[in-house]
Design a protein around this motif. Structure first.
Motif, mmCIF file in Angstrom:
data_model
loop_
_atom_site.group_PDB
_atom_site.id
_atom_site.type_symbol
_atom_site.label_atom_id
_atom_site.label_comp_id
_atom_site.label_asym_id
_atom_site.label_seq_id
_atom_site.Cartn_x
_atom_site.Cartn_y
_atom_site.Cartn_z
ATOM 1 N N LEU A 185 11.008 76.453 61.832
ATOM 2 C CA LEU A 185 11.906 77.089 60.853
ATOM 3 C C LEU A 185 12.183 76.125 59.707
ATOM 4 O O LEU A 185 12.249 76.520 58.536
ATOM 5 N N HIS A 186 12.342 74.864 60.048
ATOM 6 C CA HIS A 186 12.606 73.852 59.027
ATOM 7 C C HIS A 186 11.438 73.788 58.039
ATOM 8 O O HIS A 186 11.625 73.733 56.811
ATOM 9 N N ALA A 187 10.220 73.843 58.562
ATOM 10 C CA ALA A 187 9.027 73.779 57.694
ATOM 11 C C ALA A 187 8.962 75.018 56.785
ATOM 12 O O ALA A 187 8.636 74.900 55.596
ATOM 13 N N LEU A 188 9.279 76.193 57.334
ATOM 14 C CA LEU A 188 9.279 77.407 56.498
ATOM 15 C C LEU A 188 10.374 77.309 55.439
ATOM 16 O O LEU A 188 10.193 77.713 54.282
ATOM 17 N N ALA A 189 11.506 76.738 55.833
ATOM 18 C CA ALA A 189 12.637 76.609 54.898
ATOM 19 C C ALA A 189 12.262 75.757 53.691
ATOM 20 O O ALA A 189 12.693 76.037 52.566
ATOM 21 N N GLN A 190 11.434 74.730 53.904
ATOM 22 C CA GLN A 190 11.047 73.870 52.776
ATOM 23 C C GLN A 190 10.289 74.690 51.728
ATOM 24 O O GLN A 190 10.461 74.489 50.527
ATOM 25 N N PRO A 224 21.122 75.082 56.124
ATOM 26 C CA PRO A 224 22.325 75.636 55.486
ATOM 27 C C PRO A 224 22.142 75.893 53.981
ATOM 28 O O PRO A 224 22.800 76.764 53.427
ATOM 29 N N ARG A 225 21.183 75.199 53.348
ATOM 30 C CA ARG A 225 20.983 75.446 51.913
ATOM 31 C C ARG A 225 20.409 76.836 51.642
ATOM 32 O O ARG A 225 20.403 77.296 50.509
ATOM 33 N N LEU A 226 19.946 77.496 52.700
ATOM 34 C CA LEU A 226 19.446 78.869 52.527
ATOM 35 C C LEU A 226 20.515 79.903 52.877
ATOM 36 O O LEU A 226 20.251 81.104 52.838
ATOM 37 N N ALA A 227 21.712 79.413 53.228
ATOM 38 C CA ALA A 227 22.733 80.316 53.772
ATOM 39 C C ALA A 227 22.987 81.523 52.869
ATOM 40 O O ALA A 227 23.203 82.632 53.363
#
Ligand code: PLP
Length: 407
Positions: A185-190, A224-227
């Motif tokens: 999920l972290h990788a997709l978030a980037q 959280p930056r995608l919240a």
């Protein structure tokens, strides 16, 4: 009668078609083993039913606020705080008639003609049709078994355009049972952080039917930056065996939630008051039902995975969550049935299982997964064992040439 374009663009659910065929065979006196069912085979817990009866007796039988009762909204906030450490405000929550309705309204609230929604395949059957029904264009991205049926950052990046409105992430997924780890999920978030016009709809309806040690991860908590861009949807249908009560919810950006509430105010007005009381009791009451159900599902999962992998020509991976197996049946393609019909697709294979051995499954193409079929293990071990025996027989009866069969 004139039927609107938006209806002509979509298809009835394949499980409805499968259910119809099962009924036909049963009416001919055949014993059909039904592995198509998308709901728990347990009954709703007694304390949840009691809460509904109490609500009726107490006169909680009127319209509620459009976005759900304060009690249920508080129960949802409590669950999300405990599970993901996120504090949602009341204005960020909406409750609807199942997660299905909430997802539909989220798309209705945000899509205009030609807007794109990235749908990783295999997908829950409803996403592409819901997108089409709301004038959008589903952009299906193949996620092969070698990638664990999951979207990779590279595939996500390649699929994003200026018209992308949403990416749908269903974790754990139907029909695969695959779940995204925190690192994934972290990788997709980037990737998503670099595309601020894209929102993410996470469908976490199977998050409690979960088999791994560490709890299921959620994108909103991981980044959280995608919240302000993640709309998290969930419900009580699967976790608490409450599919018929029709309660689901969505949490996320206030502007989106307000738009959904406006649509809901002009469609259903509010979800059922009695069901909301039951859902609040499910979320806040004792959770032993969930633990016990997961223990049973896990036993069935392990037994069925082994039985399927023992069948020459079939294989499946072990799901992280949910109650489905996606079975690879590619090696059956091109083979002949005892009556001389050639198996050209997973749909032909599913028909072969049903017609010759009376085992009902759903073909993979319905989920954007040609060459596969879906088994639901939300049924008894006896049924699963007998069904796998019949599936093995149906596979053994296939032949690489029609002549070999005309003996
Ligand atoms: N999302 C997924 C992935 C599902 O499989 C289902 C039900 O099959 C739903 C959502 C709908 O759930 P609900 O009963 O809350 O509408």
């Amino acid at each position: 009668m004139h039927t609107a374009q938006r209806v002509r663009r979509i298809n009835p659910s394949p499980s409805t078609a499968a259910a119809q065929r099962v009924r036909e065979l049963k009416s001919q006196g055949l014993t059909v083993l039904d592995l198509t069912v998308g709901e728990p085979d347990f009954d709703t817990p007694a304390h949840v039913k009691a809460a509904a009866i109490e609500a009726i007796e107490a006169g909680e039988t009127k319209y509620t606020p459009v976005n759900g009762t304060p009690r249920l909204r508080a129960a949802i906030t409590g669950k999300l705080r405990a599970r993901h450490g996120i504090d949602y405000t009341d204005a960020q929550i909406t409750v609807g008639g199942g997660a299905k309705q909430v997802i539909f309204l989220a798309l209705m609230a945000t899509l205009d003609e030609g807007d794109e929604v990235i749908v990783p395949a295999p997908y829950w059957v409803s996403y592409p049709d819901m997108v089409r029904a709301n004038d959008g264009t589903p952009v299906v991205v193949d996620c092969p078994e070698t990638d664990g049926f999951k979207l990779t950052p590279e595939r996500l990046e390649a699929a994003i355009t200026a018209r992308t409105r949403w990416v749908v992430l269903n974790t754990p997924g139907n029909p695969t049972g695959s779940a995204y780890s925190t690192a994934e999920l972290h990788a997709l978030a980037q990737v998503l952080l670099a595309h601020p016009h894209v929102r993410v709809l996470t469908d976490e309806i199977y998050d409690e039917i979960w088999y791994r040690e560490e709890p299921a991860s959620s994108l909103a908590a991981v980044e959280p930056r995608l919240a302000d861009r993640v709309f998290l949807t969930n419900g009580v249908s699967k976790t608490y065996a409450m599919t018929g009560w029709r309660i689901g919810y969505g949490v996320g950006p206030t502007d989106l939630v307000t738009a959904i509430n406006t649509l809901q105010s002009q469609t259903s007005s509010c979800p059922s008051s009695v069901s909301q009381a039951a859902a609040a009791a499910a979320l806040t009451g004792p959770q032993d039902f969930v633990r016990d159900a997961v223990r049973v599902y896990r036993e069935r999962r392990d037994a069925t995975v082994k039985l399927i992998n023992d069948v020459p020509g079939l294989s499946c991976t072990v799901p992280d969550g949910g109650f489905y197996l996606l079975v690879n049946c590619r090696s059956a393609m091109g083979q002949f049935t005892p009556s001389g019909n050639r198996i050209r697709s997973d749909e032909d294979f599913a028909r072969h299982l049903l017609d010759t051995r009376q085992v009902a499954v759903i073909h993979g193409a319905a989920y954007g997964a040609p060459g596969y079929f879906r088994i639901s293990f939300a049924t008894s071990t006896d049924v699963l064992t007998e069904a796998c025996t019949r599936i093995a027989t149906a596979c053994a009866e296939l032949s690489s040439s029609p002549s070999a069969l005309s003996v």
